[in-house]
Design an enzyme around this catalytic site. Sequence first.
Site, PDB file in Angstrom:
ATOM      1  N   ARG A  97      21.025  21.809  43.592  1.00  0.00           N
ATOM      2  CA  ARG A  97      21.035  22.836  44.637  1.00  0.00           C
ATOM      3  C   ARG A  97      19.648  23.113  45.210  1.00  0.00           C
ATOM      4  O   ARG A  97      19.510  23.397  46.400  1.00  0.00           O
ATOM      5  CB  ARG A  97      21.631  24.126  44.073  1.00  0.00           C
TER       6      ARG A  97
ATOM      7  N   ARG B 228      19.637  25.715  37.970  1.00  0.00           N
ATOM      8  CA  ARG B 228      20.877  25.608  37.203  1.00  0.00           C
ATOM      9  C   ARG B 228      21.832  24.623  37.855  1.00  0.00           C
ATOM     10  O   ARG B 228      21.967  24.588  39.071  1.00  0.00           O
ATOM     11  CB  ARG B 228      21.558  26.968  37.136  1.00  0.00           C
TER      12      ARG B 228
ATOM     13  N   SER C 160      26.852  27.791  34.310  1.00  0.00           N
ATOM     14  CA  SER C 160      26.594  29.195  33.985  1.00  0.00           C
ATOM     15  C   SER C 160      27.815  29.874  33.364  1.00  0.00           C
ATOM     16  O   SER C 160      27.667  30.738  32.499  1.00  0.00           O
ATOM     17  CB  SER C 160      26.073  29.966  35.181  1.00  0.00           C
TER      18      SER C 160
HETATM   19  C1  FAD Z   1      30.514  33.162  44.423  1.00  0.00           C
HETATM   20  C2  FAD Z   1      30.099  32.662  43.077  1.00  0.00           C
HETATM   21  C3  FAD Z   1      30.637  31.487  42.578  1.00  0.00           C
HETATM   22  C4  FAD Z   1      30.239  31.004  41.325  1.00  0.00           C
HETATM   23  N1  FAD Z   1      30.815  29.860  40.858  1.00  0.00           N
HETATM   24  C5  FAD Z   1      30.458  29.404  39.631  1.00  0.00           C
HETATM   25  C6  FAD Z   1      31.077  28.239  39.100  1.00  0.00           C
HETATM   26  O1  FAD Z   1      31.946  27.621  39.728  1.00  0.00           O
HETATM   27  N2  FAD Z   1      30.706  27.827  37.870  1.00  0.00           N
HETATM   28  C7  FAD Z   1      29.757  28.470  37.141  1.00  0.00           C
HETATM   29  O2  FAD Z   1      29.471  28.035  36.029  1.00  0.00           O
HETATM   30  N3  FAD Z   1      29.185  29.601  37.609  1.00  0.00           N
HETATM   31  C8  FAD Z   1      29.503  30.080  38.829  1.00  0.00           C
HETATM   32  N4  FAD Z   1      28.917  31.221  39.309  1.00  0.00           N
HETATM   33  C9  FAD Z   1      28.003  31.994  38.444  1.00  0.00           C
HETATM   34  C10 FAD Z   1      28.786  32.791  37.402  1.00  0.00           C
HETATM   35  O3  FAD Z   1      29.907  33.351  38.014  1.00  0.00           O
HETATM   36  C11 FAD Z   1      27.976  33.909  36.769  1.00  0.00           C
HETATM   37  O4  FAD Z   1      26.730  33.457  36.366  1.00  0.00           O
HETATM   38  C12 FAD Z   1      28.691  34.464  35.549  1.00  0.00           C
HETATM   39  O5  FAD Z   1      30.000  34.823  35.865  1.00  0.00           O
HETATM   40  C13 FAD Z   1      27.932  35.640  34.985  1.00  0.00           C
HETATM   41  O6  FAD Z   1      28.715  36.280  34.012  1.00  0.00           O
HETATM   42  P1  FAD Z   1      28.162  37.540  33.214  1.00  0.00           P
HETATM   43  O7  FAD Z   1      29.205  37.926  32.264  1.00  0.00           O
HETATM   44  O8  FAD Z   1      26.805  37.248  32.715  1.00  0.00           O
HETATM   45  O9  FAD Z   1      27.948  38.664  34.326  1.00  0.00           O
HETATM   46  P2  FAD Z   1      28.950  39.425  35.332  1.00  0.00           P
HETATM   47  O10 FAD Z   1      30.257  38.778  35.456  1.00  0.00           O
HETATM   48  O11 FAD Z   1      28.140  39.653  36.555  1.00  0.00           O
HETATM   49  O12 FAD Z   1      29.206  40.813  34.605  1.00  0.00           O
HETATM   50  C14 FAD Z   1      28.242  41.826  34.542  1.00  0.00           C
HETATM   51  C15 FAD Z   1      28.859  43.069  33.940  1.00  0.00           C
HETATM   52  O13 FAD Z   1      27.841  44.054  33.729  1.00  0.00           O
HETATM   53  C16 FAD Z   1      28.249  45.298  34.260  1.00  0.00           C
HETATM   54  N5  FAD Z   1      27.052  46.048  34.621  1.00  0.00           N
HETATM   55  C17 FAD Z   1      26.116  45.774  35.555  1.00  0.00           C
HETATM   56  N6  FAD Z   1      25.169  46.740  35.568  1.00  0.00           N
HETATM   57  C18 FAD Z   1      25.512  47.636  34.612  1.00  0.00           C
HETATM   58  C19 FAD Z   1      24.939  48.851  34.139  1.00  0.00           C
HETATM   59  N7  FAD Z   1      23.817  49.334  34.657  1.00  0.00           N
HETATM   60  N8  FAD Z   1      25.565  49.522  33.139  1.00  0.00           N
HETATM   61  C20 FAD Z   1      26.726  49.044  32.602  1.00  0.00           C
HETATM   62  N9  FAD Z   1      27.304  47.898  33.011  1.00  0.00           N
HETATM   63  C21 FAD Z   1      26.706  47.203  34.002  1.00  0.00           C
HETATM   64  C22 FAD Z   1      29.130  44.914  35.435  1.00  0.00           C
HETATM   65  O14 FAD Z   1      29.966  45.988  35.803  1.00  0.00           O
HETATM   66  C23 FAD Z   1      29.902  43.737  34.829  1.00  0.00           C
HETATM   67  O15 FAD Z   1      30.946  44.216  34.015  1.00  0.00           O
HETATM   68  C24 FAD Z   1      29.286  31.713  40.570  1.00  0.00           C
HETATM   69  C25 FAD Z   1      28.745  32.889  41.074  1.00  0.00           C
HETATM   70  C26 FAD Z   1      29.130  33.360  42.312  1.00  0.00           C
HETATM   71  C27 FAD Z   1      28.528  34.612  42.835  1.00  0.00           C
END
Ligand code: FAD
Lengths: 546, 226
Positions: free
Chosen positions: A282, A373, A378
């Site tokens: 990317r 990445r 991810s």
């Molecule tokens: C459009 C899009 C497409 C993608 N496609 C892919 C893909 O095909 N393959 C891939 O591997 N990755 C992909 N990614 C990346 C991947 O989706 C993310 O990196 C991954 O889902 C992150 O997961 P997470 O659990 O770390 O965070 P998130 O799913 O972002 O969860 C964060 C959590 O923290 C909570 N939170 C935030 N701030 C606070 C706070 N202050 N206090 C309490 N809670 C809080 C939120 O409410 C949420 O529950 C994509 C991302 C996007 C945006």
Amino acid sequence: MREILVIGSGIAGMTAAIMCAEQGMHVTLVSPFPSERSQSVMAAGGINAVLKNNDQGDSVESHIEDTINGGCGIAGRDSVEGLCRGAEDIIGILEKCGAVFTRTPGGKIATRNFGGQSHKRTCYCGTSTGKQIVTALVMETRRFESQGLIERKLWHDFHSALIKDGVCYGALLYDEASRSLEPIYADAVIVATGGQNAIFGKTTGSTQCDGYTAGRLFMQGAELKNLEFIQYHPTTIETPQKRMLVSEAARGEGGRLFYINDGERIYFMEDKYGSRGNLMTRDVVSREIYEAGSQVYLDVSFLDSKLIDERLPEIKDICSKYIGLDISKEPVPVSPSVHFFMGGLAVHDDHQTNIRNLYAVGECASKYHGANRLGGNSLLAAIYSGATAAEAINKAETGEEIIRPDLKDYIDAEVSALEKSMASMSSFPVMYVRDMLAENMNRDLGIVRDEESLDQGIKEIDYYLSICDQIKYDSSVLPYFNYSLKGILVLARAVMTSAKERRESRGAHYRSDFPNADDNQAYSSIISYDDGKYNVRLDKENAYES
Amino acid sequence: MKVNILRQQSPFSEPYWESFIYDGPEDNTVAGLLDYINYNDDIVNTDGEKTGRIAWECSCLQSVCGSCAMVINGRPSLACETFLRDLKGDEISIRPLSKFPVISDLVVDRASIFESLKASNAYIEEFVSEERGDHELQYASAKCLKCGLCLEVCPNYRKGRKFFGATFANDCYLIYLRSNVMSKDIRKEYVSHFGNACSKSLSCMDVCPAGIPLLSEIAAMNRSKR
Ligand SMILES: Cc1cc2nc3c(=O)[nH]c(=O)nc-3n(C[C@H](O)[C@H](O)[C@H](O)COP(=O)(O)OP(=O)(O)OC[C@H]3O[C@@H](n4cnc5c(N)ncnc54)[C@H](O)[C@@H]3O)c2cc1C
Ligand code: FES
């Protein structure tokens, strides 16, 4: 029974919670909104794993090499090995809890091509992989909720960690219902709050990911890593409300990038990089689009319309709904936009930060992706990191009773600071400062940076920081938006500083004044905070790798 | 364009209508409109009075997370996929979903959706080793946003009652077909909290942003005699 506090309930947070509960711990799972609202549901394309029965001649070794090379050599080899070797089991876990994977006619889990990868190893669930995984994990979380091992706390936001002498004892949460701060004590705290989107305003991702938690923990002594590496996704479309992602799956299925010169289509990626040019990593594709200097299009219209309907329906739907364009008939105008953060909280192999008993998992942690990445890595890292942290916490059980220090003074001070701020009024809207910050970040920390733009960015953020403590309470928004402003600004300042200090070009960090990679800087960067001072170093001693 | 919004300061205060003038781009969604009104330094209503920012929930802004469910011109909709050009008349009315308690303005607490699923042990635990039934339907079922639009239009759904509504039935279907261990139990739950009371108005299907064919799921559940 050991008490674990998980903050954030996306894929990483839920995985950590499930795995801790499975090992008999009691988990409090905190997020303002249910998991269905997390950014994780937006992941469309897929999750990488080399499956044993693959017929592509793929191997875990080549997944490891692709990941290390994609990350431009600075991700820790041991961690990447762990991630890639653990991938097949992760798919097994997801299957067991019922995720609806797309299958081949023979019943095997189907895979697709993704950028920067030598083999077709991206497993997927139609065009909503993240959502399908979230649905499965929500159900699995519920299983432990029914057993009383996981307790969800909605309408709660992270405020700060309860830390004394380098050890974390829990966190202060802001309860939106009672509008007050509440301390929660725990034997370990796992932070899973996602990326740093809000410092750039609206990105391809969720508005809920604001980076505040990482910023606040940084101010409390946690180190951050590789913040300068911000992934611009090459193919996004402009819609009235934000830039929306056109998944890499489009190029994985054969989509081609071109621009028009003198009425002729120039397939610039193929011209420069050969037949797999459209599927370069990317960072490379985004920079080439930037350098093309004219409108770039993504074309899938030549593909069989049945294939488009079967494999790319989500992309077809988004383009038709939001820009009125039929991808089976016309090419899509695309340009790069901020999408993912390789940087975040620095963590050891067990996902513990430099603060004892404070762990970070998922996108808020920095571990596997180096300077760039690979798509599909991810979701894998979110699950792997959640599982790794849970296992480490389980192993770290000593049976010794933890003696909690008296944290009353800290809690009282924070409670009264918040109350005092809420009792004051300001005519300066907090959201205005956030919007200005986003404008600056997008301008000064684009795909191509230089010392001058970064100095300018730092100056601007320093100005916001200087007025931040004088801004009193903006009653027109939630208290969370008020108290989170400083942490977000400090994080943005740390990102800018890290980008300034890396005087070379590597992966997603491209400096026009230092356009080449420099072997002497082929290390992760670590930044720490000391009362307003930002100290950056290269991790030459591998402090965070085993 | 005049925009009338049903506002409420807190869960305990009285709701009231407040009007705004929207002079932003026409090619916008209701989510974009709310952002636009909120973006200004001061937000002013049609009486020229300064007022607080409008609280509404959003996350993905591309109709996959269900956050921004609200009632727009009388129709339960997602704000981020409702385009102004598709709305009739030169005034817009926006109010929060009425089947859930209001937290503030357009933000509601949809905890009841999750409570009913938890109360009925709605989980898969162990996947049947080989997929059975209609793959596409299961895929569609797992896309449910839990946004609550279907419950808003449902003539039978009321919070606190025994009838749990379409979100519940949808998950029952998924579990029924995919779980090795919970199939039987979930079917019983389905019958007592949905099957016997659904009057098949099927208005839920009209408003479902994920396009889930609930009728096919109901048919599959009713055919089953496990
Ligand atoms: C459009 C899009 C497409 C993608 N496609 C892919 C893909 O095909 N393959 C891939 O591997 N990755 C992909 N990614 C990346 C991947 O989706 C993310 O990196 C991954 O889902 C992150 O997961 P997470 O659990 O770390 O965070 P998130 O799913 O972002 O969860 C964060 C959590 O923290 C909570 N939170 C935030 N701030 C606070 C706070 N202050 N206090 C309490 N809670 C809080 C939120 O409410 C949420 O529950 C994509 C991302 C996007 C945006
Ligand atoms: S904001 Fe996610 S559905 Fe509208």
